[in-house]
Design an enzyme around this catalytic site. Structure first.
Site: not given
Ligand code: FEO
Length: 404
Positions: A24, A79, A81, A83, A146, A165, A193, A226
Site C-alpha cells: 500500500h 472492500h 481498495e 488490492d 480497514h 483484510d 499487519y 491476504h
C-alpha cells in the site's frame, strides 16, 4: 499457484505476489503477500472479491481452471481498495454477473472509483443473507477494518468466514493453510499487519467481534484476503485480534533514533542499557537501518516509546520526522515516552520530539533530555539513571494495566 479447493465446491482463486516489498505504499513486507479471492460453486456461482489490477489476467486463468468465467452469477465486493477490487472492471466486463453485492458505503466507493453506471449493483445491510443455492452467505459490516466500506461474509453451511483484510497477513506461499507455519510466526505476521494497517481503528475491533458474535456465527475457518487461511488457529486468531486491539502495555520499550555523528546513538544505547538493567525488554532501532513499519510492529504492545534525534537545522532529522508522522497517523494507545537528542548549538530537537509525542497522546513523566556535543561518562550515568526512572514508570503502567 493454481486454484485450490478449500472446502468441497469452494475454491481459493487468488494470486500470490511473491515480490511485493511495499504494501500500500507505506508498509514494508518481507515475504510478499497474496490477494485472496474465493469462488463458490453452487446453484448460483459466486465470486468473493477479486485481485489487484496487475494480476487481472492471471486471475481470470485461475477462475477458468475451476469454471467458465461467464458462468459466474454474482460477485460479492467486501472492500473497494485496489488490492481487492482493482481487477473488478475487467472481471465484470468478462463475466457479466447478474448481481454485484456491496455494503452501502461500498456501493458509493464503487461509483466513485469506477465507471460502473451499468453494473448490477445491489447493496446489502448488516446481517442480511443472500442465497447461493444450497448454501447462503450472510454479511456483517466491519467499518474501518480497514475502510468505511468493509464487510465480511459468513457461509453458515460451511462454517466459513471470508474476512477480507481482517486476520490477514503478508505471507506469499504455495501453501494455503495456517498449519504450514508455527502459531508464533503466524501471530507475528498478523501483528505486523495489524500494527501497520488496522491499529488506528483498534476501538472498532471489539465492536466488530461482538457484532459477529451477536449473529451467532459458528466459525470454523477464516479465509482472509491476504495470506494464509486459518483452520487450526481460529480461536487463537480471534484472541490475538482482541489482544492487538487492547494494546495492553507490556514491560517493553521501543527506542528509535537517527544520528549524525553518533552522539545521539550513544545516548540511545545508554538509555537502552538503563532500561534493560531494570528488566525492561528493549527494541533499539536506528532508523537508517529499519523501516518505520518494523518499528510500529513493536510499538503496539510496548509500554514506552523513547525517541531521539540530533538537532539538524533547528529541527529533527528527516527519518525521525517520518517515524513520528507515521506513528501519529497510527495513533497507538497506552504509551509512556521520553524525548532525547544531542546538539551542537541551538538544541531544539528534544523539545520538538516531546511536543510531537504529546500530540500523539504519549504521556511523558520525564523532561526531554538534551546533550551538548558528545555525552561523556557523567552524562552517560545520568542517562542510565533517567532510563531507570522511566523503568519505574513503566513498571507502574504495566501494573495498572494488569489490575485495571
Ligand atoms: Fe487489503 Fe484494505 O486492502
Amino acid at each position: 499457484m493454481g486454484p485450490q479447493e478449500i472446502k468441497p465446491g469452494i475454491y481459493w482463486v487468488g494470486v500470490v505476489d511473491w515480490n511485493l516489498r511495499n504494501f500500500h505504499g507505506y508498509s514494508q513486507t518481507y515475504q510478499g503477500t497474496t490477494y485472496n479471492a474465493y469462488l463458490v460453486l453452487d446453484e448460483k456461482i459466486t465470486l468473493f472479491d477479486t485481485v489487484a489490477w496487475k494480476y487481472r489476467e492471471e486471475f481470470m486463468c485461475q477462475i477458468a481452471q475451476v469454471v467458465e468465467p461467464e458462468k459466474i452469477d454474482q460477485i460479492v465486493v467486501h472492500h473497494v481498495e485496489p488490492d481487492h477490487a482493482g481487477s473488478l472492471p475487467y472481471v465484470v466486463d468478462r463475466t457479466r454477473p447478474r448481481t454485484i453485492y456491496a455494503s452501502k458505503m461500498g456501493e458509493k466507493f464503487l461509483r466513485g472509483r469506477f465507471s460502473c453506471q451499468n453494473w448490477p449493483l445491489e447493496t446489502v445491510a448488516n446481517g442480511q443473507q443472500i442465497s447461493l443455492g444450497k448454501r447462503s452467505a450472510q454479511f456483517a459490516e466491519t467499518r474501518m477494518l480497514h475502510w468505511p466500506d468493509s464487510m465480511v461474509s459468513f457461509i453458515p453451511e460451511e462454517k466459513l468466514l471470508i474476512s477480507q483484510d481482517a486476520f490477514g497477513q503478508n505471507i506469499a506461499s504455495s501453501e494455503r493453510f495456517d498449519d504450514w507455519i508455527s502459531w508464533p510466526e503466524l501471530k507475528r505476521e498478523m501483528a505486523h499487519y495489524f500494527a501497520n494497517i488496522i491499529l488506528p481503528y483498534s476501538d472498532r475491533v471489539p465492536k466488530a467481534l461482538e457484532a459477529i458474535q451477536s449473529l451467532g456465527w459458528d466459525i470454523q475457518m477464516i479465509a482472509p484476503d491476504h495470506g494464509l487461511i486459518l483452520q487450526s488457529h481460529v480461536a487463537d486468531a480471534v484472541a490475538a485480534y482482541q489482544e492487538f486491539a487492547a494494546q495492553k502495555p507490556e514491560k517493553k520499550a521501543v527506542v528509535f533514533y537517527d544520528t549524525m555523528w553518533q552522539s545521539t546513538e550513544k545516548m540511545a544505547e545508554a538509555l537502552a542499557s538503563g532500561l534493560t538493567a531494570q528488566g525492561v525488554s528493549v527494541k533499539l532501532y536506528h532508523l537508517k537501518s529499519w523501516h518505520h513499519s518494523d518499528v510500529m510492529a513493536q510499538v503496539w504492545n510496548a509500554a514506552a516509546v523513547v525517541a531521539g534525534s540530533p538537532t539538524h537545522n533547528n529541527n529533527v532529522m528527516p527519518l525521525v520526522a517520518d517515524m513520528l508522522t507515521y506513528m501519529q497517523g497510527l495513533r497507538p494507545k497506552n504509551k509512556l515516552g521520553l524525548a532525547f537528542g544531542s546538539y551542537g548549538w541551538s538544541g531544539e530537537s528534544p523539545d520538538i520530539i516531546s511536543r510531537w509525542l504529546e500530540q500523539i497522546g504519549v504521556e511523558q513523566p520525564l523532561d526531554p533530555f538534551g546533550v551538548k556535543h558528545v555525552p561523556g561518562h557523567d552524562t552517560y550515568r545520568e542517562l542510565v539513571r533517567t532510563a531507570e526512572s522511566l523503568a519505574g514508570h513503566i513498571e507502574d503502567k504495566v501494573r495498572q494495566a494488569r489490575t485495571g
